[in-house]
Design an enzyme around this catalytic site. Structure first.
Site, mmCIF file in Angstrom:
data_model
loop_
_atom_site.group_PDB
_atom_site.id
_atom_site.type_symbol
_atom_site.label_atom_id
_atom_site.label_comp_id
_atom_site.label_asym_id
_atom_site.label_seq_id
_atom_site.Cartn_x
_atom_site.Cartn_y
_atom_site.Cartn_z
ATOM 1 N N ARG A 90 -4.236 -9.364 12.077
ATOM 2 C CA ARG A 90 -4.325 -11.352 11.639
ATOM 3 C C ARG A 90 -6.450 -11.171 11.413
ATOM 4 N NH1 ARG A 90 -0.587 -11.493 14.911
ATOM 5 N NH2 ARG A 90 -1.970 -11.341 16.955
ATOM 6 N N TYR A 123 5.215 -6.642 1.475
ATOM 7 C CA TYR A 123 3.952 -6.123 0.201
ATOM 8 C C TYR A 123 4.699 -7.071 -0.619
ATOM 9 C CZ TYR A 123 3.285 -2.176 3.371
ATOM 10 O OH TYR A 123 3.031 -1.293 4.141
ATOM 11 N N PHE A 409 8.695 8.991 1.553
ATOM 12 C CA PHE A 409 7.411 9.931 1.750
ATOM 13 C C PHE A 409 6.563 8.937 2.759
ATOM 14 C CE2 PHE A 409 7.509 7.186 -1.742
ATOM 15 C CZ PHE A 409 6.943 6.107 -1.973
#
Length: 409
Positions: A90, A123, A409
């Site tokens: 944060r 994301y 990956f």
């Protein structure tokens, strides 16, 4: 307290990677696994966040080439090894690393960034959309029968070791990359990922085993798997864990599935991360008893909207103007005219009136043809500004086969 972002010095790799390990629970990896990832790390494409002499954040990007609809492959950054120390949450460290990374990716001339997410909700705010899903399932081989296509009995199977079969497996994988969006051309060194088999990760199963499918002396498929022997009062109750299965044609694939479903002393075949349109679903007699579940796979971020949209083909003619919102990468903001068809496309900035309005996240989700713009519009994430434009775009962006990422990956 301030932090500094720095390109990773190879001498700092152990310290940098320890931060990543701690962020993912602190369980040490095997020497084999750690050595592989150390050798695959591209230091010049990796960054660390430093608080004085302490590393408190990590991020890296592999150099990949990604298959897209139409069979083209384009440069893509494989975002990986992202973490922030629990003591430094944060404070904007992740946001600063993501912004720095996307600026770097743009400077490298790579129009797309891709990742797999430990926590998918993270994301989206950086412009990544879920573009490919995968299916997990367990075939109950005591109750499910397989119906195989003509020619399956002409496929010969040969048991070998994964190491002995590695060159044949890599050659066959390379032949399939352009046949399905979302697959990655493997660079030298990545073939070792298929052989990674730390004993501590087997959970009682055997070492990796391999079966090659052959026809007229040519390798036309392979399966990597492990067997976990188990017993109950009723007798054998083992399971087969399928790690990889690839065939060049329906008969080759079916021969491999039939083999896995008939391994002695087993009652089930467990699979992870298979394409959502995988053929096994049509070979089994009862898909319900296979308990398929859906999971997000590849997340896509268009770093250069114009170059990315021009790099793929479209399954129907398209001439549309997109109003794109991208506060995180402002160079993508604005209107883009896309014209194209199955042979190729062009995409350039324009002042023409927009047909659709959406953020770069939705473009990323639809980019590989597995997520419909119509479905995104139904969730309020795409706005139609010209009647009929939404269906036109959804049809054009589609793919005849579902996108799929065959390995992480």
């Amino acid at each position: 307290m301030t932090t500094e972002l720095r390109v990773l010095d190879p001498a700092d790799w152990d310290n940098w990677y320890a931060v990543l390990e701690l962020a993912f629970g602190g369980v040490p990896e095997s020497d084999e696994e750690r050595k592989l990832w150390q050798e695959l790390t591209e230091h010049e494409r990796s960054i660390g966040a430093w608080d004085g002499d302490r590393c408190v954040g990590t991020a890296s990007a592999f150099t990949f080439r990604l298959s897209v609809p139409g069979g083209n492959v384009l440069p893509a950054a494989g975002v990986t090894m992202v973490s922030v120390a629990g003591t430094h949450r944060r404070r904007g460290i992740l946001t600063s690393m993501m912004r720095r990374q996307l600026e770097d990716v743009r400077s490298w001339g790579e129009p797309v960034a891709v990742l797999t997410a430990s926590e998918p909700e993270i994301y989206g705010r950086f412009g990544y959309g879920v573009a490919a899903y995968s299916t997990h399932a367990t075939i109950d081989t005591t109750r499910v029968r397989l119906t195989v296509p003509e020619g399956t009995d002409q496929v010969a199977l040969r048991h070998t070791t994964p190491a002995e079969a590695l060159d044949a497996m890599e050659a066959l994988y390379a032949r399939t990359v352009r046949s399905r969006p979302g697959m990655l051309e493997r660079r030298p060194g990545w073939e070792r990922l298929a052989l990674l088999d730390p004993p501590g990760d087997r959970e009682g199963a055997s070492p990796l085993q391999c079966v090659l499918a052959e026809r007229d002396g040519e390798v036309v498929g392979y399966a990597l798997y492990a067997v976990k022997p188990e017993w109950s009062y009723a007798g054998s109750d083992g399971s087969v864990s399928m790690h990889q299965l690839t065939g060049l044609d329906p008969a080759a694939e079916a021969a491999l599935w039939r083999f896995l479903c008939s391994v002695d002393l087993t009652a089930r075949v467990r699979m992870r991360s298979r394409p959502v349109d995988d053929a096994w679903q049509h070979l089994v007699s009862d898909v319900r008893r296979c308990e398929p579940t859906l999971r997000d796979g590849l997340h896509v971020r268009l770093v250069d909207v114009g170059a990315a949209l021009a790099a793929r083909a479209y399954q129907a003619p398209v001439d549309l103007v997109f109003e794109v919102e991208d506060a995180f990468c402002p160079w993508n903001e604005g209107r883009w005219r896309l014209t194209g068809d199955a042979k190729g496309a062009r995409c350039a900035p324009t002042d023409d009136a927009a047909d659709l309005a959406l953020s770069v996240r939705e473009l990323g989700a639809a980019y590989l043809g597995g997520v419909s713009l119509v479905s995104l519009a139904a969730a309020g994430r795409v706005r139609e500004l010209r009647e009929g434009a939404l269906v036109e775009a959804s049809v054009a962006f589609g793919s005849p086969v579902a996108p799929w990422l065959p390995h992480g990956f």
